[in-house]
Design a protein around this motif. Structure first.
Motif, PDB file in Angstrom:
ATOM      1  N   THR A  36       0.827  -1.209   0.000  1.00 29.24           N
ATOM      2  CA  THR A  36       0.000   0.000   0.000  1.00 29.24           C
ATOM      3  C   THR A  36       0.862   1.261   0.000  1.00 29.24           C
ATOM      4  OG1 THR A  36      -0.095   0.199   2.406  1.00 29.24           O
ATOM      5  CG2 THR A  36      -1.816  -1.162   1.362  1.00 29.24           C
ATOM      6  N   VAL A  37       0.226   2.370  -0.313  1.00 30.03           N
ATOM      7  CA  VAL A  37       0.865   3.686  -0.225  1.00 30.03           C
ATOM      8  C   VAL A  37       1.335   3.919   1.209  1.00 30.03           C
ATOM      9  CG1 VAL A  37       0.416   6.176  -0.354  1.00 30.03           C
ATOM     10  CG2 VAL A  37      -0.373   4.657  -2.195  1.00 30.03           C
ATOM     11  N   ARG A  38       0.549   3.525   2.176  1.00 32.64           N
ATOM     12  CA  ARG A  38       0.919   3.655   3.588  1.00 32.64           C
ATOM     13  C   ARG A  38       2.263   2.957   3.837  1.00 32.64           C
ATOM     14  NH1 ARG A  38      -2.786   4.389   7.405  1.00 32.64           N
ATOM     15  NH2 ARG A  38      -4.387   3.486   6.060  1.00 32.64           N
ATOM     16  N   ASP A  39       2.403   1.724   3.328  1.00 28.38           N
ATOM     17  CA  ASP A  39       3.654   0.976   3.497  1.00 28.38           C
ATOM     18  C   ASP A  39       4.820   1.686   2.808  1.00 28.38           C
ATOM     19  OD1 ASP A  39       2.285  -1.124   4.850  1.00 28.38           O
ATOM     20  OD2 ASP A  39       1.772  -2.046   2.920  1.00 28.38           O
ATOM     21  N   MET A  40       4.555   2.250   1.630  1.00 27.41           N
ATOM     22  CA  MET A  40       5.618   2.934   0.894  1.00 27.41           C
ATOM     23  C   MET A  40       6.054   4.199   1.623  1.00 27.41           C
ATOM     24  SD  MET A  40       7.722   2.805  -1.581  1.00 27.41           S
ATOM     25  CE  MET A  40       7.047   1.525  -2.641  1.00 27.41           C
ATOM     26  N   LEU A  41       5.122   4.937   2.175  1.00 27.71           N
ATOM     27  CA  LEU A  41       5.479   6.134   2.931  1.00 27.71           C
ATOM     28  C   LEU A  41       6.305   5.766   4.169  1.00 27.71           C
ATOM     29  CD1 LEU A  41       2.100   8.047   2.623  1.00 27.71           C
ATOM     30  CD2 LEU A  41       4.281   8.732   1.581  1.00 27.71           C
ATOM     31  N   ALA A  42       5.946   4.677   4.839  1.00 28.33           N
ATOM     32  CA  ALA A  42       6.741   4.211   5.980  1.00 28.33           C
ATOM     33  C   ALA A  42       8.144   3.820   5.517  1.00 28.33           C
ATOM     34  CB  ALA A  42       6.043   3.033   6.672  1.00 28.33           C
ATOM     35  N   HIS A  43       8.231   3.207   4.345  1.00 29.17           N
ATOM     36  CA  HIS A  43       9.538   2.840   3.785  1.00 29.17           C
ATOM     37  C   HIS A  43      10.361   4.094   3.476  1.00 29.17           C
ATOM     38  CE1 HIS A  43      12.568   0.523   1.730  1.00 29.17           C
ATOM     39  NE2 HIS A  43      12.377   1.201   0.609  1.00 29.17           N
ATOM     40  N   VAL A  44       9.724   5.120   2.947  1.00 31.18           N
ATOM     41  CA  VAL A  44      10.420   6.385   2.680  1.00 31.18           C
ATOM     42  C   VAL A  44      11.023   6.928   3.974  1.00 31.18           C
ATOM     43  CG1 VAL A  44      10.109   8.804   1.997  1.00 31.18           C
ATOM     44  CG2 VAL A  44       9.113   6.976   0.597  1.00 31.18           C
ATOM     45  N   LEU A  45      10.253   6.902   5.055  1.00 23.36           N
ATOM     46  CA  LEU A  45      10.783   7.358   6.344  1.00 23.36           C
ATOM     47  C   LEU A  45      11.992   6.520   6.764  1.00 23.36           C
ATOM     48  CD1 LEU A  45       7.507   8.124   8.304  1.00 23.36           C
ATOM     49  CD2 LEU A  45       9.300   9.758   7.688  1.00 23.36           C
ATOM     50  N   GLY A  46      11.909   5.219   6.561  1.00 19.82           N
ATOM     51  CA  GLY A  46      13.010   4.343   6.946  1.00 19.82           C
ATOM     52  C   GLY A  46      14.263   4.564   6.123  1.00 19.82           C
ATOM     53  N   PHE A  47      14.118   4.608   4.801  1.00 16.00           N
ATOM     54  CA  PHE A  47      15.342   4.725   3.993  1.00 16.00           C
ATOM     55  C   PHE A  47      15.948   6.115   4.057  1.00 16.00           C
ATOM     56  CE2 PHE A  47      12.670   5.762   0.126  1.00 16.00           C
ATOM     57  CZ  PHE A  47      13.350   6.894  -0.301  1.00 16.00           C
ATOM     58  N   THR A  48      15.128   7.157   4.220  1.00 18.06           N
ATOM     59  CA  THR A  48      15.730   8.486   4.308  1.00 18.06           C
ATOM     60  C   THR A  48      16.609   8.597   5.543  1.00 18.06           C
ATOM     61  OG1 THR A  48      13.691   9.368   5.297  1.00 18.06           O
ATOM     62  CG2 THR A  48      14.008   9.733   2.934  1.00 18.06           C
ATOM     63  N   GLU A  49      16.158   8.047   6.653  1.00 14.88           N
ATOM     64  CA  GLU A  49      16.977   8.082   7.866  1.00 14.88           C
ATOM     65  C   GLU A  49      18.167   7.134   7.740  1.00 14.88           C
ATOM     66  OE1 GLU A  49      18.510   8.942  11.659  1.00 14.88           O
ATOM     67  OE2 GLU A  49      17.397  10.066  10.157  1.00 14.88           O
ATOM     68  N   GLY A  50      17.960   5.952   7.181  1.00 14.55           N
ATOM     69  CA  GLY A  50      19.060   4.999   7.013  1.00 14.55           C
ATOM     70  C   GLY A  50      20.184   5.556   6.157  1.00 14.55           C
ATOM     71  N   PHE A  51      19.833   6.171   5.038  1.00 14.30           N
ATOM     72  CA  PHE A  51      20.865   6.715   4.152  1.00 14.30           C
ATOM     73  C   PHE A  51      21.451   8.019   4.686  1.00 14.30           C
ATOM     74  CE2 PHE A  51      19.138   3.608   1.194  1.00 14.30           C
ATOM     75  CZ  PHE A  51      20.313   3.086   0.673  1.00 14.30           C
ATOM     76  N   ARG A  52      20.702   8.748   5.511  1.00 14.29           N
ATOM     77  CA  ARG A  52      21.301   9.905   6.186  1.00 14.29           C
ATOM     78  C   ARG A  52      22.393   9.427   7.140  1.00 14.29           C
ATOM     79  NH1 ARG A  52      22.078  12.000  10.685  1.00 14.29           N
ATOM     80  NH2 ARG A  52      20.745  10.512  11.765  1.00 14.29           N
ATOM     81  N   GLN A  53      22.084   8.379   7.901  1.00 14.19           N
ATOM     82  CA  GLN A  53      23.083   7.816   8.802  1.00 14.19           C
ATOM     83  C   GLN A  53      24.251   7.210   8.024  1.00 14.19           C
ATOM     84  OE1 GLN A  53      21.351   5.125  11.669  1.00 14.19           O
ATOM     85  NE2 GLN A  53      19.825   6.624  12.303  1.00 14.19           N
ATOM     86  N   GLY A  54      23.974   6.710   6.828  1.00 15.06           N
ATOM     87  CA  GLY A  54      25.060   6.217   5.985  1.00 15.06           C
ATOM     88  C   GLY A  54      25.996   7.335   5.572  1.00 15.06           C
ATOM     89  N   ALA A  55      25.454   8.507   5.304  1.00 17.31           N
ATOM     90  CA  ALA A  55      26.282   9.657   4.925  1.00 17.31           C
ATOM     91  C   ALA A  55      27.158  10.112   6.085  1.00 17.31           C
ATOM     92  CB  ALA A  55      25.403  10.815   4.442  1.00 17.31           C
ATOM     93  N   THR A  56      26.604  10.114   7.294  1.00 15.15           N
ATOM     94  CA  THR A  56      27.364  10.585   8.457  1.00 15.15           C
ATOM     95  C   THR A  56      28.278   9.506   9.021  1.00 15.15           C
ATOM     96  OG1 THR A  56      25.644   9.941  10.027  1.00 15.15           O
ATOM     97  CG2 THR A  56      25.532  12.193   9.102  1.00 15.15           C
ATOM     98  N   LYS A  57      28.087   8.267   8.566  1.00 16.18           N
ATOM     99  CA  LYS A  57      28.847   7.096   9.025  1.00 16.18           C
ATOM    100  C   LYS A  57      28.496   6.707  10.464  1.00 16.18           C
ATOM    101  CE  LYS A  57      31.824   7.349   5.341  1.00 16.18           C
ATOM    102  NZ  LYS A  57      31.367   8.424   4.530  1.00 16.18           N
ATOM    103  N   GLU A  58      27.443   7.277  11.023  1.00 15.60           N
ATOM    104  CA  GLU A  58      27.095   6.990  12.413  1.00 15.60           C
ATOM    105  C   GLU A  58      26.527   5.597  12.631  1.00 15.60           C
ATOM    106  OE1 GLU A  58      23.019   9.104  13.525  1.00 15.60           O
ATOM    107  OE2 GLU A  58      24.158  10.294  12.079  1.00 15.60           O
ATOM    108  N   ALA A  59      26.108   4.919  11.573  1.00 16.02           N
ATOM    109  CA  ALA A  59      25.489   3.608  11.736  1.00 16.02           C
ATOM    110  C   ALA A  59      26.451   2.446  11.456  1.00 16.02           C
ATOM    111  CB  ALA A  59      24.277   3.493  10.821  1.00 16.02           C
ATOM    112  N   ILE A  60      27.711   2.742  11.170  1.00 19.57           N
ATOM    113  CA  ILE A  60      28.648   1.650  10.880  1.00 19.57           C
ATOM    114  C   ILE A  60      28.734   0.731  12.089  1.00 19.57           C
ATOM    115  CG2 ILE A  60      31.063   1.076  10.409  1.00 19.57           C
ATOM    116  CD1 ILE A  60      31.213   3.583   8.680  1.00 19.57           C
ATOM    117  N   GLY A  61      28.481  -0.533  11.833  1.00 18.49           N
ATOM    118  CA  GLY A  61      28.512  -1.539  12.879  1.00 18.49           C
ATOM    119  C   GLY A  61      27.212  -1.717  13.632  1.00 18.49           C
TER     120      GLY A  61
END
Length: 192
Positions: A36-61
């Motif tokens: 659903t669109v609801r699921d996709m919007l939740a996914h957008v929230l997840g990947f935007t934060e995940g890739f932001r943390q990837g840029a800052t390197k704060e999520a390594i490990g």
């Protein structure tokens, strides 16, 4: 210092525009990729934060593979804010250096930036198609993604992309990109 190879602003702005036009009545509509669109919007929230943390390197490990999540009530405020944070994080030269981790996967930062661009462009398309909105990502972003995805195996990449949907070489760039991610460029939401 590494110079960023491309900027995520245009792709993020396109997703923001599509998300802003999603109505409550759209939330249960099907999408080309998630139920659903609801699921996709939740996914957008997840990947935007995940890739932001990837840029800052704060999520390594410590990053985790994506998991289904409920759409929070404040998603209309959070999506634009997280998109802006994602863009800002990848504008920092150090974001492009070395390796980083997103979703439990360690890879070169430049490759993770490409995946971030792919997530933005393709899921923006998913949302636009599901809700009947126009969608025109920047040609430069589509050209970058076409180069990135061009060698996708015909059977796809499990967990990332479904089997490639054959699209004519003269088709629009967006159709070729979504076809390489396993989506049918002709997909339309079923009528209720």
């Amino acid at each position: 210092m590494t110079t960023p190879e491309f900027d995520l602003e245009a792709a993020a702005a396109a997703v923001e525009a599509v998300a802003a036009a999603v109505t409550d009545a759209d939330l249960d509509r099907p999408t080309p990729a998630l139920p659903t669109v609801r699921d996709m919007l939740a996914h957008v929230l997840g990947f935007t934060e995940g890739f932001r943390q990837g840029a800052t390197k704060e999520a390594i490990g410590s990053s985790q593979p994506p998991a289904p999540a409920a759409l929070p009530g404040d998603w209309r405020d959070r999506i634009p804010a997280q998109l802006k944070s994602l863009v800002a994080a990848w504008r920092e030269p150090h974001a492009w250096e070395g390796e980083t981790e997103v979703g439990g996967v360690l890879a070169p930062a430049t490759q993770m930036a490409l995946f971030a661009l792919d997530e933005l462009v393709v899921h923006g398309w998913d949302l636009a198609r599901a809700t009947g909105q126009p969608y025109a990502p920047a040609d430069r972003d589509l050209a970058v993604l076409l180069g990135f995805l061009r060698d996708t195996p015909r059977e796809g990449i499990p967990g990332l992309f479904g089997p490639v949907v054959e699209v004519p070489a003269e088709a629009p760039l967006l159709d070729r990109v979504v076809g390489l991610t396993g989506r049918d460029p002709a997909w339309t939401a079923p009528r209720s």
